[in-house]
Write a protein that holds these residues in place. Structure first.
Motif, PDB file in Angstrom:
ATOM      1  N   GLU A 104     -21.048   8.437  25.291  1.00  0.00           N
ATOM      2  CA  GLU A 104     -20.095   9.015  26.234  1.00  0.00           C
ATOM      3  C   GLU A 104     -20.559  10.380  26.721  1.00  0.00           C
ATOM      4  O   GLU A 104     -20.395  10.725  27.908  1.00  0.00           O
ATOM      5  CB  GLU A 104     -18.718   9.110  25.586  1.00  0.00           C
ATOM      6  N   ILE A 105     -21.158  11.150  25.841  1.00  0.00           N
ATOM      7  CA  ILE A 105     -21.676  12.462  26.235  1.00  0.00           C
ATOM      8  C   ILE A 105     -22.820  12.291  27.227  1.00  0.00           C
ATOM      9  O   ILE A 105     -22.896  13.001  28.241  1.00  0.00           O
ATOM     10  CB  ILE A 105     -22.121  13.259  24.995  1.00  0.00           C
ATOM     11  N   ARG A 106     -23.722  11.345  26.968  1.00  0.00           N
ATOM     12  CA  ARG A 106     -24.815  11.098  27.907  1.00  0.00           C
ATOM     13  C   ARG A 106     -24.269  10.702  29.277  1.00  0.00           C
ATOM     14  O   ARG A 106     -24.775  11.144  30.314  1.00  0.00           O
ATOM     15  CB  ARG A 106     -25.742  10.012  27.363  1.00  0.00           C
ATOM     16  N   ALA A 107     -23.229   9.865  29.288  1.00  0.00           N
ATOM     17  CA  ALA A 107     -22.646   9.421  30.551  1.00  0.00           C
ATOM     18  C   ALA A 107     -21.998  10.583  31.296  1.00  0.00           C
ATOM     19  O   ALA A 107     -22.112  10.695  32.527  1.00  0.00           O
ATOM     20  CB  ALA A 107     -21.625   8.309  30.294  1.00  0.00           C
ATOM     21  N   LEU A 108     -21.299  11.469  30.566  1.00  0.00           N
ATOM     22  CA  LEU A 108     -20.678  12.628  31.191  1.00  0.00           C
ATOM     23  C   LEU A 108     -21.724  13.531  31.837  1.00  0.00           C
ATOM     24  O   LEU A 108     -21.565  13.981  32.975  1.00  0.00           O
ATOM     25  CB  LEU A 108     -19.886  13.417  30.148  1.00  0.00           C
ATOM     26  N   VAL A 109     -22.798  13.780  31.115  1.00  0.00           N
ATOM     27  CA  VAL A 109     -23.856  14.641  31.640  1.00  0.00           C
ATOM     28  C   VAL A 109     -24.510  13.998  32.852  1.00  0.00           C
ATOM     29  O   VAL A 109     -24.753  14.661  33.875  1.00  0.00           O
ATOM     30  CB  VAL A 109     -24.897  14.946  30.549  1.00  0.00           C
ATOM     31  N   ALA A 110     -24.801  12.693  32.758  1.00  0.00           N
ATOM     32  CA  ALA A 110     -25.439  11.997  33.877  1.00  0.00           C
ATOM     33  C   ALA A 110     -24.560  12.038  35.116  1.00  0.00           C
ATOM     34  O   ALA A 110     -25.049  12.231  36.240  1.00  0.00           O
ATOM     35  CB  ALA A 110     -25.740  10.555  33.485  1.00  0.00           C
ATOM     36  N   ALA A 111     -23.251  11.872  34.937  1.00  0.00           N
ATOM     37  CA  ALA A 111     -22.341  11.879  36.076  1.00  0.00           C
ATOM     38  C   ALA A 111     -22.313  13.259  36.735  1.00  0.00           C
ATOM     39  O   ALA A 111     -22.287  13.368  37.970  1.00  0.00           O
ATOM     40  CB  ALA A 111     -20.944  11.482  35.623  1.00  0.00           C
ATOM     41  N   ARG A 112     -22.339  14.288  35.934  1.00  0.00           N
ATOM     42  CA  ARG A 112     -22.282  15.636  36.496  1.00  0.00           C
ATOM     43  C   ARG A 112     -23.602  16.013  37.164  1.00  0.00           C
ATOM     44  O   ARG A 112     -23.610  16.683  38.201  1.00  0.00           O
ATOM     45  CB  ARG A 112     -21.901  16.635  35.411  1.00  0.00           C
ATOM     46  N   GLU A 113     -24.713  15.568  36.589  1.00  0.00           N
ATOM     47  CA  GLU A 113     -26.001  15.859  37.213  1.00  0.00           C
ATOM     48  C   GLU A 113     -26.196  15.049  38.482  1.00  0.00           C
ATOM     49  O   GLU A 113     -26.919  15.466  39.390  1.00  0.00           O
ATOM     50  CB  GLU A 113     -27.129  15.612  36.213  1.00  0.00           C
ATOM     51  N   SER A 115     -24.145  14.692  40.704  1.00  0.00           N
ATOM     52  CA  SER A 115     -23.504  15.418  41.798  1.00  0.00           C
ATOM     53  C   SER A 115     -24.438  16.442  42.427  1.00  0.00           C
ATOM     54  O   SER A 115     -24.084  17.080  43.419  1.00  0.00           O
ATOM     55  CB  SER A 115     -22.235  16.117  41.290  1.00  0.00           C
ATOM     56  N   GLY A 116     -25.616  16.621  41.822  1.00  0.00           N
ATOM     57  CA  GLY A 116     -26.602  17.525  42.388  1.00  0.00           C
ATOM     58  C   GLY A 116     -26.736  18.842  41.667  1.00  0.00           C
ATOM     59  O   GLY A 116     -27.586  19.662  42.025  1.00  0.00           O
ATOM     60  N   GLN A 117     -25.933  19.061  40.647  1.00  0.00           N
ATOM     61  CA  GLN A 117     -26.014  20.297  39.896  1.00  0.00           C
ATOM     62  C   GLN A 117     -26.539  20.019  38.490  1.00  0.00           C
ATOM     63  O   GLN A 117     -25.937  19.228  37.755  1.00  0.00           O
ATOM     64  CB  GLN A 117     -24.643  20.966  39.815  1.00  0.00           C
ATOM     65  N   PRO A 118     -27.647  20.651  38.105  1.00  0.00           N
ATOM     66  CA  PRO A 118     -28.195  20.411  36.753  1.00  0.00           C
ATOM     67  C   PRO A 118     -27.233  20.903  35.690  1.00  0.00           C
ATOM     68  O   PRO A 118     -26.583  21.938  35.848  1.00  0.00           O
ATOM     69  CB  PRO A 118     -29.498  21.213  36.743  1.00  0.00           C
ATOM     70  N   TRP A 119     -27.143  20.143  34.608  1.00  0.00           N
ATOM     71  CA  TRP A 119     -26.266  20.534  33.505  1.00  0.00           C
ATOM     72  C   TRP A 119     -27.042  21.435  32.552  1.00  0.00           C
ATOM     73  O   TRP A 119     -28.218  21.188  32.263  1.00  0.00           O
ATOM     74  CB  TRP A 119     -25.754  19.295  32.776  1.00  0.00           C
ATOM     75  N   PRO A 120     -26.445  22.496  32.031  1.00  0.00           N
ATOM     76  CA  PRO A 120     -27.182  23.402  31.125  1.00  0.00           C
ATOM     77  C   PRO A 120     -27.626  22.699  29.855  1.00  0.00           C
ATOM     78  O   PRO A 120     -26.931  21.826  29.329  1.00  0.00           O
ATOM     79  CB  PRO A 120     -26.160  24.501  30.825  1.00  0.00           C
ATOM     80  N   ARG A 121     -28.770  23.104  29.366  1.00  0.00           N
ATOM     81  CA  ARG A 121     -29.361  22.502  28.167  1.00  0.00           C
ATOM     82  C   ARG A 121     -29.703  23.576  27.156  1.00  0.00           C
ATOM     83  O   ARG A 121     -29.921  24.737  27.507  1.00  0.00           O
ATOM     84  CB  ARG A 121     -30.602  21.679  28.534  1.00  0.00           C
ATOM     85  N   PRO A 127     -28.676  18.461  26.378  1.00  0.00           N
ATOM     86  CA  PRO A 127     -27.570  19.003  27.170  1.00  0.00           C
ATOM     87  C   PRO A 127     -26.501  19.625  26.285  1.00  0.00           C
ATOM     88  O   PRO A 127     -26.186  19.112  25.212  1.00  0.00           O
ATOM     89  CB  PRO A 127     -27.034  17.772  27.922  1.00  0.00           C
ATOM     90  N   LEU A 128     -25.943  20.729  26.741  1.00  0.00           N
ATOM     91  CA  LEU A 128     -24.836  21.338  26.019  1.00  0.00           C
ATOM     92  C   LEU A 128     -23.627  20.406  26.046  1.00  0.00           C
ATOM     93  O   LEU A 128     -23.452  19.605  26.967  1.00  0.00           O
ATOM     94  CB  LEU A 128     -24.456  22.683  26.626  1.00  0.00           C
ATOM     95  N   TYR A 129     -22.791  20.526  25.031  1.00  0.00           N
ATOM     96  CA  TYR A 129     -21.615  19.664  24.926  1.00  0.00           C
ATOM     97  C   TYR A 129     -20.752  19.799  26.187  1.00  0.00           C
ATOM     98  O   TYR A 129     -20.289  20.890  26.518  1.00  0.00           O
ATOM     99  CB  TYR A 129     -20.810  20.048  23.687  1.00  0.00           C
ATOM    100  N   PRO A 130     -20.537  18.678  26.892  1.00  0.00           N
ATOM    101  CA  PRO A 130     -19.812  18.737  28.161  1.00  0.00           C
ATOM    102  C   PRO A 130     -18.352  18.313  28.067  1.00  0.00           C
ATOM    103  O   PRO A 130     -17.656  18.251  29.082  1.00  0.00           O
ATOM    104  CB  PRO A 130     -20.579  17.706  29.004  1.00  0.00           C
TER     105      PRO A 130
END
Length: 285
Positions: A104-113, A115-121, A127-130
């Protein structure tokens, strides 16, 4: 007081040249300073750690000519120590349950990335906990816990730093004070369903209980020292001096790893290598 060093391998595979470098550096530093050398078996991962690998650790270190104090501390025998430390952080209101699975965390990060904005790592590239578990109200958390929803326990890093209220640093041998930025790691996991502790929690508790004054370990743990300093401050534990040594890499420049099949010390020994050969291979001749 005499300096105290430690070598702390995990029995989840055979030791390789990278382990030999760390063990020999600790052994040499302890001898040169008139200090003590401890051996710790970091076996909190019950799914991967095996008794046969632990036996191989003793064989390999003895073959290299290393000695250590007894008894050896095995983390799996001291879960109560880690639960007590976790309880102290919980009593401060600095720990919360997070209910998302890794998938679920991988899916959340993938969905946010997407959108065109890299997720912090974090410094290791994860990836940081989203998730939003840190913002759940008490009633919703209680409902999920009462329902037996699987979860991990995370440190509320922002609240922890606010509680301390001052910058953190660690003392790195030959370099002096190094600024520590625990926020770079986000809300780290402190315990899981299958383990009452994480590496971060266990290592700071063990070092304090064993009186470790000098931590000599690989450069791959350099950035993680920020998390360790935060936990030490929160728990009122002493901070050792640190030295993060170079890593042994393969022909492609990658750190040696058990998971990638790095040549083990046992395989080298079976092939006719001597302890002197190992020292030469890791640049300690």
């Amino acid at each position: 007081m005499r300096p105290v060093f430690r070598f702390a391998p995990s029995p989840n595979g055979p030791l390789h040249l990278g382990h030999a470098l760390s063990a020999l550096l600790n052994h040499t530093a302890a001898r040169a300073s008139g200090g003590r050398l401890l051996l710790r078996i970091e076996d909190i991962d019950s799914a991967r750690c095996r008794p046969e690998f632990e036996a191989m650790i003793y064989q390999d270190l003895a073959w290299l000519g290393l000695g250590w104090e007894e008894p050896v501390r095995r983390q799996s025998e001291h879960f109560a120590d880690y639960r007590a430390a976790l309880g102290r952080l919980q009593s401060m209101g600095l720990v919360y349950p997070a209910f998302e699975s890794r998938a679920e965390i991988r899916a959340l990060v993938a969905a946010r990335e997407a959108s065109g904005q890299p997720w912090p790592r974090d410094p290791d590239g994860a990836p940081l906990y989203p998730g939003s578990a840190g913002r759940l109200d008490a009633a919703e958390r209680a409902r999920k816990l009462d329902a037996g929803t699987p979860h991990v326990l995370r440190l509320d890093t922002r609240a922890a730093l606010a509680r301390i209220g001052r910058p953190l640093a660690w003392l790195e041998e030959d370099y002096g004070d190094i600024p520590a930025d625990p926020s770079a790691w986000g809300d780290v996991v402190l315990a899981r369903k299958d383990s009452p502790t994480s590496y971060h929690m266990a290592v700071v508790v063990d070092d304090a209980l064993q009186g470790v004054s000098h931590v000599v370990r690989g450069r791959d743990l350099y950035a993680a020292t920020a998390v360790h300093r935060l936990l030490q401050e929160l728990l009122g534990l002493p901070a050792p001096r640190y030295r993060h040594h170079r890593l042994i890499v393969d022909a492609a420049g990658h750190k040696l790893s058990k998971s990638t099949g790095a040549a083990s010390l046992q395989a080298l020994r079976a092939g006719g290598a001597t302890p002197a050969d190992v020292r030469r291979l890791i640049g300690l001749d």
